[in-house]
Design a protein around this motif. Sequence first.
Motif, mmCIF file in Angstrom:
data_model
loop_
_atom_site.group_PDB
_atom_site.id
_atom_site.type_symbol
_atom_site.label_atom_id
_atom_site.label_comp_id
_atom_site.label_asym_id
_atom_site.label_seq_id
_atom_site.Cartn_x
_atom_site.Cartn_y
_atom_site.Cartn_z
ATOM 1 N N ARG A 87 -22.765 -27.961 -25.254
ATOM 2 C CA ARG A 87 -22.607 -28.317 -26.668
ATOM 3 C C ARG A 87 -23.449 -29.548 -26.988
ATOM 4 N NH1 ARG A 87 -19.107 -31.548 -29.905
ATOM 5 N NH2 ARG A 87 -18.548 -30.519 -31.840
ATOM 6 N N ILE A 88 -24.170 -29.455 -28.113
ATOM 7 C CA ILE A 88 -24.982 -30.580 -28.572
ATOM 8 C C ILE A 88 -24.045 -31.583 -29.245
ATOM 9 C CG2 ILE A 88 -26.866 -31.289 -30.098
ATOM 10 C CD1 ILE A 88 -27.963 -28.403 -29.801
ATOM 11 N N GLU A 89 -24.047 -32.802 -28.748
ATOM 12 C CA GLU A 89 -23.104 -33.814 -29.225
ATOM 13 C C GLU A 89 -23.483 -34.372 -30.606
ATOM 14 O OE1 GLU A 89 -20.205 -34.440 -27.829
ATOM 15 O OE2 GLU A 89 -20.707 -33.034 -26.216
ATOM 16 N N ASN A 90 -24.757 -34.579 -30.855
ATOM 17 C CA ASN A 90 -25.214 -35.126 -32.130
ATOM 18 C C ASN A 90 -25.043 -34.060 -33.208
ATOM 19 O OD1 ASN A 90 -26.897 -35.825 -34.376
ATOM 20 N ND2 ASN A 90 -27.965 -37.297 -33.068
ATOM 21 N N GLU A 91 -24.255 -34.388 -34.243
ATOM 22 C CA GLU A 91 -23.901 -33.404 -35.265
ATOM 23 C C GLU A 91 -25.105 -32.909 -36.045
ATOM 24 O OE1 GLU A 91 -20.876 -32.950 -39.042
ATOM 25 O OE2 GLU A 91 -20.410 -34.431 -37.514
ATOM 26 N N SER A 92 -26.016 -33.807 -36.447
ATOM 27 C CA SER A 92 -27.179 -33.378 -37.231
ATOM 28 C C SER A 92 -28.117 -32.525 -36.362
ATOM 29 C CB SER A 92 -27.919 -34.584 -37.819
ATOM 30 O OG SER A 92 -28.427 -35.404 -36.799
ATOM 31 N N SER A 93 -28.301 -32.879 -35.102
ATOM 32 C CA SER A 93 -29.126 -32.068 -34.192
ATOM 33 C C SER A 93 -28.493 -30.698 -33.988
ATOM 34 C CB SER A 93 -29.269 -32.743 -32.844
ATOM 35 O OG SER A 93 -29.978 -33.939 -32.946
ATOM 36 N N ARG A 94 -27.170 -30.687 -33.884
ATOM 37 C CA ARG A 94 -26.451 -29.429 -33.707
ATOM 38 C C ARG A 94 -26.650 -28.531 -34.912
ATOM 39 N NH1 ARG A 94 -21.641 -31.282 -32.079
ATOM 40 N NH2 ARG A 94 -20.731 -31.362 -34.143
ATOM 41 N N GLN A 95 -26.594 -29.115 -36.136
ATOM 42 C CA GLN A 95 -26.753 -28.341 -37.368
ATOM 43 C C GLN A 95 -28.169 -27.784 -37.471
ATOM 44 O OE1 GLN A 95 -24.325 -27.383 -39.433
ATOM 45 N NE2 GLN A 95 -25.878 -26.182 -40.494
ATOM 46 N N VAL A 96 -29.168 -28.582 -37.119
ATOM 47 C CA VAL A 96 -30.563 -28.134 -37.174
ATOM 48 C C VAL A 96 -30.780 -26.995 -36.176
ATOM 49 C CG1 VAL A 96 -32.947 -28.838 -36.677
ATOM 50 C CG2 VAL A 96 -31.475 -30.333 -38.016
#
Length: 190
Positions: free
Chosen positions: A10-19
């Motif tokens: 899981r990608i921890e950074n929310e904005s990176s995860r959304q992108v």
Amino acid sequence: MVRGKIQMKRIENESSRQVTFSKRRNGLLKKAYELSVLCDAEVALIIFSQKGRLFQFSSSNMENTIDKYLEHAKEKETKTNNTEVRHEQHLKNEEAFMTKKIELLESSKRKLLGQGLGTCSVEELQDIDSQLEKSLKNIRARKAELYKEDIEKLKAKEKSLFEENTRLREKVSLSIPKFLSVHANTRKII
């Protein structure tokens, strides 16, 4: 530029995860479209984002594809259940057969031991008698074979002891004259 291998977690950074979600979702939708066009396959894709938004693609009517999937899944489950039921029935039949076979063997054993003969007919008693005669014949043959082996072993041992006895007699007969001469010399001295 070569991309490095991305670790699947899981990608921890929310904005990176959304992108990443947005890019990969678009790539997945594109691949589903290409598969449906190139292979003339019926494709349905449903994606829910983390926030619960729905994204979907269907090469034909989504509801028809879902109904077709559910019908196929139900058929597969029914086939699996039928196979399990047939296998279970086969095991039950085998169990019943083995139970009956065990009962027959136990009954036969009791009769051979002389128990429960009151219900036997004359023919059954004659069969039991012939079985016992065959068994006694086999037992006596094996017993005779063992006796024969024992006799052969004893004869071999007898032969070995006889040879040992002969060898010892020869040894004694050779040493007696020496003993007598030595004994005679000691008498003269005394």
